[in-house]
Design a protein around this motif. Sequence first.
Motif, PDB file in Angstrom:
ATOM      1  N   TYR B  33       4.422  11.236  39.759  1.00 46.61           N
ATOM      2  CA  TYR B  33       5.269  10.084  40.030  1.00 46.61           C
ATOM      3  C   TYR B  33       4.665   9.262  41.159  1.00 46.61           C
ATOM      4  O   TYR B  33       4.130   9.811  42.120  1.00 46.61           O
ATOM      5  CB  TYR B  33       6.683  10.544  40.427  1.00 46.61           C
ATOM      6  CG  TYR B  33       7.335  11.369  39.359  1.00 46.61           C
ATOM      7  CD1 TYR B  33       7.212  12.749  39.350  1.00 46.61           C
ATOM      8  CD2 TYR B  33       8.040  10.764  38.327  1.00 46.61           C
ATOM      9  CE1 TYR B  33       7.781  13.513  38.352  1.00 46.61           C
ATOM     10  CE2 TYR B  33       8.614  11.523  37.320  1.00 46.61           C
ATOM     11  CZ  TYR B  33       8.483  12.897  37.343  1.00 46.61           C
ATOM     12  OH  TYR B  33       9.037  13.644  36.355  1.00 46.61           O
ATOM     13  N   SER B  95       3.817  11.997  44.006  1.00 50.62           N
ATOM     14  CA  SER B  95       4.235  13.393  43.965  1.00 50.62           C
ATOM     15  C   SER B  95       3.960  13.953  42.584  1.00 50.62           C
ATOM     16  O   SER B  95       3.947  13.226  41.592  1.00 50.62           O
ATOM     17  CB  SER B  95       5.721  13.549  44.300  1.00 50.62           C
ATOM     18  OG  SER B  95       6.523  13.231  43.180  1.00 50.62           O
ATOM     19  N   GLU B  96       3.730  15.245  42.550  1.00 54.48           N
ATOM     20  CA  GLU B  96       3.584  15.921  41.279  1.00 54.48           C
ATOM     21  C   GLU B  96       4.972  16.181  40.717  1.00 54.48           C
ATOM     22  O   GLU B  96       5.973  16.026  41.398  1.00 54.48           O
ATOM     23  CB  GLU B  96       2.827  17.235  41.466  1.00 54.48           C
ATOM     24  CG  GLU B  96       1.389  17.039  41.927  1.00 54.48           C
ATOM     25  CD  GLU B  96       0.687  18.351  42.221  1.00 54.48           C
ATOM     26  OE1 GLU B  96      -0.489  18.336  42.595  1.00 54.48           O
ATOM     27  OE2 GLU B  96       1.332  19.415  42.070  1.00 54.48           O
ATOM     28  N   PRO B  98       8.139  18.226  39.758  1.00 49.51           N
ATOM     29  CA  PRO B  98       8.747  19.437  40.329  1.00 49.51           C
ATOM     30  C   PRO B  98       8.556  20.651  39.447  1.00 49.51           C
ATOM     31  O   PRO B  98       8.680  21.777  39.902  1.00 49.51           O
ATOM     32  CB  PRO B  98      10.233  19.078  40.425  1.00 49.51           C
ATOM     33  CG  PRO B  98      10.274  17.602  40.402  1.00 49.51           C
ATOM     34  CD  PRO B  98       9.098  17.171  39.575  1.00 49.51           C
ATOM     35  N   TYR B  99       8.211  20.414  38.178  1.00 54.31           N
ATOM     36  CA  TYR B  99       8.098  21.529  37.245  1.00 54.31           C
ATOM     37  C   TYR B  99       6.654  21.869  36.934  1.00 54.31           C
ATOM     38  O   TYR B  99       6.366  22.603  36.002  1.00 54.31           O
ATOM     39  CB  TYR B  99       8.847  21.205  35.961  1.00 54.31           C
ATOM     40  CG  TYR B  99      10.295  20.865  36.238  1.00 54.31           C
ATOM     41  CD1 TYR B  99      10.762  19.566  36.036  1.00 54.31           C
ATOM     42  CD2 TYR B  99      11.175  21.808  36.736  1.00 54.31           C
ATOM     43  CE1 TYR B  99      12.076  19.240  36.309  1.00 54.31           C
ATOM     44  CE2 TYR B  99      12.485  21.488  37.022  1.00 54.31           C
ATOM     45  CZ  TYR B  99      12.931  20.203  36.799  1.00 54.31           C
ATOM     46  OH  TYR B  99      14.224  19.878  37.082  1.00 54.31           O
ATOM     47  N   ASP B 105       5.753  19.225  45.500  1.00 49.48           N
ATOM     48  CA  ASP B 105       6.534  18.066  45.084  1.00 49.48           C
ATOM     49  C   ASP B 105       7.095  17.254  46.218  1.00 49.48           C
ATOM     50  O   ASP B 105       7.926  16.391  46.012  1.00 49.48           O
ATOM     51  CB  ASP B 105       7.631  18.488  44.104  1.00 49.48           C
ATOM     52  CG  ASP B 105       8.392  19.694  44.614  1.00 49.48           C
ATOM     53  OD1 ASP B 105       9.383  20.053  43.978  1.00 49.48           O
ATOM     54  OD2 ASP B 105       7.991  20.274  45.635  1.00 49.48           O
ATOM     55  N   GLY B 106       6.643  17.525  47.431  1.00 54.17           N
ATOM     56  CA  GLY B 106       6.892  16.580  48.493  1.00 54.17           C
ATOM     57  C   GLY B 106       5.999  15.384  48.237  1.00 54.17           C
ATOM     58  O   GLY B 106       5.041  15.462  47.469  1.00 54.17           O
ATOM     59  N   LEU B 107       6.322  14.261  48.860  1.00 49.04           N
ATOM     60  CA  LEU B 107       5.526  13.062  48.639  1.00 49.04           C
ATOM     61  C   LEU B 107       4.281  13.042  49.512  1.00 49.04           C
ATOM     62  O   LEU B 107       4.322  13.416  50.685  1.00 49.04           O
ATOM     63  CB  LEU B 107       6.373  11.828  48.931  1.00 49.04           C
ATOM     64  CG  LEU B 107       7.148  11.231  47.754  1.00 49.04           C
ATOM     65  CD1 LEU B 107       8.097  12.240  47.145  1.00 49.04           C
ATOM     66  CD2 LEU B 107       7.876   9.970  48.178  1.00 49.04           C
TER      67      LEU B 107
END
Lengths: 118, 119
Positions: B33, B95-96, B98-99, B105-107
């Motif tokens: 994202y 961010s990648e 979350p899954y 998944d932090g920015l």
Amino acid sequence: GAVVSQHPSRVICKSGTSVKIECRSLDFQATTMFWYRQFPKQSLMLMATSNEGSKATYEQGVEKDKFLINHASLTLSTLTVTSAHPEDSSFYICSARDIRRSSYNEQFFGPGTRLTVL
Amino acid sequence: AQKVTQAQTEISVVEKEDVTLDCVYETRDTTYYLFWYKQPPSGELVFLIRRNSFDEQNEISGRYSWNFQKSTSSFNFTITASQVVDSAVYFCALSESPYSGGGADGLTFGKGTHLIIQP
């Protein structure tokens, strides 16, 4: 909706004292919250990921014993800067991920806490 | 490892000019994202846009537009007819998913571009 608050907004303390910063999601639940640090005129750097009910995950170079994180509920995470020193002076920003929209990794940021250590 | 590069440290234009802020990113993830945030002097981050890696459609919102090009790993931001109120620091972030299992998944933020709009 999707409001995140931080308290305090500004704090000045003496060297050697501990400071607690609260991050609250006001109208949603957040299993995951993130803590960032921003030095003057620099970018935001992720310090740690806080998961409700489990230990926080710290980024490389961040001392977990110095920056204590507690995520005791789905709406509250706290960051405690222990034995603060002038080099810890910074702008601390938290973000919270809405549990209902986690697939988009949509994070909502708090207004930040400006810490000054004398 | 993720990386976001905002090569323009500072841009100064005269009001009503168009201005483009560049953002180049690196990631090994296929699902990710991209975000743009505005940070006025108060320090509070203002969310502008989120784009996922599967959606390459450009987006326009009023005077703001974004150009996402996976082929060049870029996600540029254009302000048309700039105004003094647009003056701020603008951050591009990545961010990648979350899954993805990587847990990252932090920015990851770029260094920011300080935009100055002169009257």
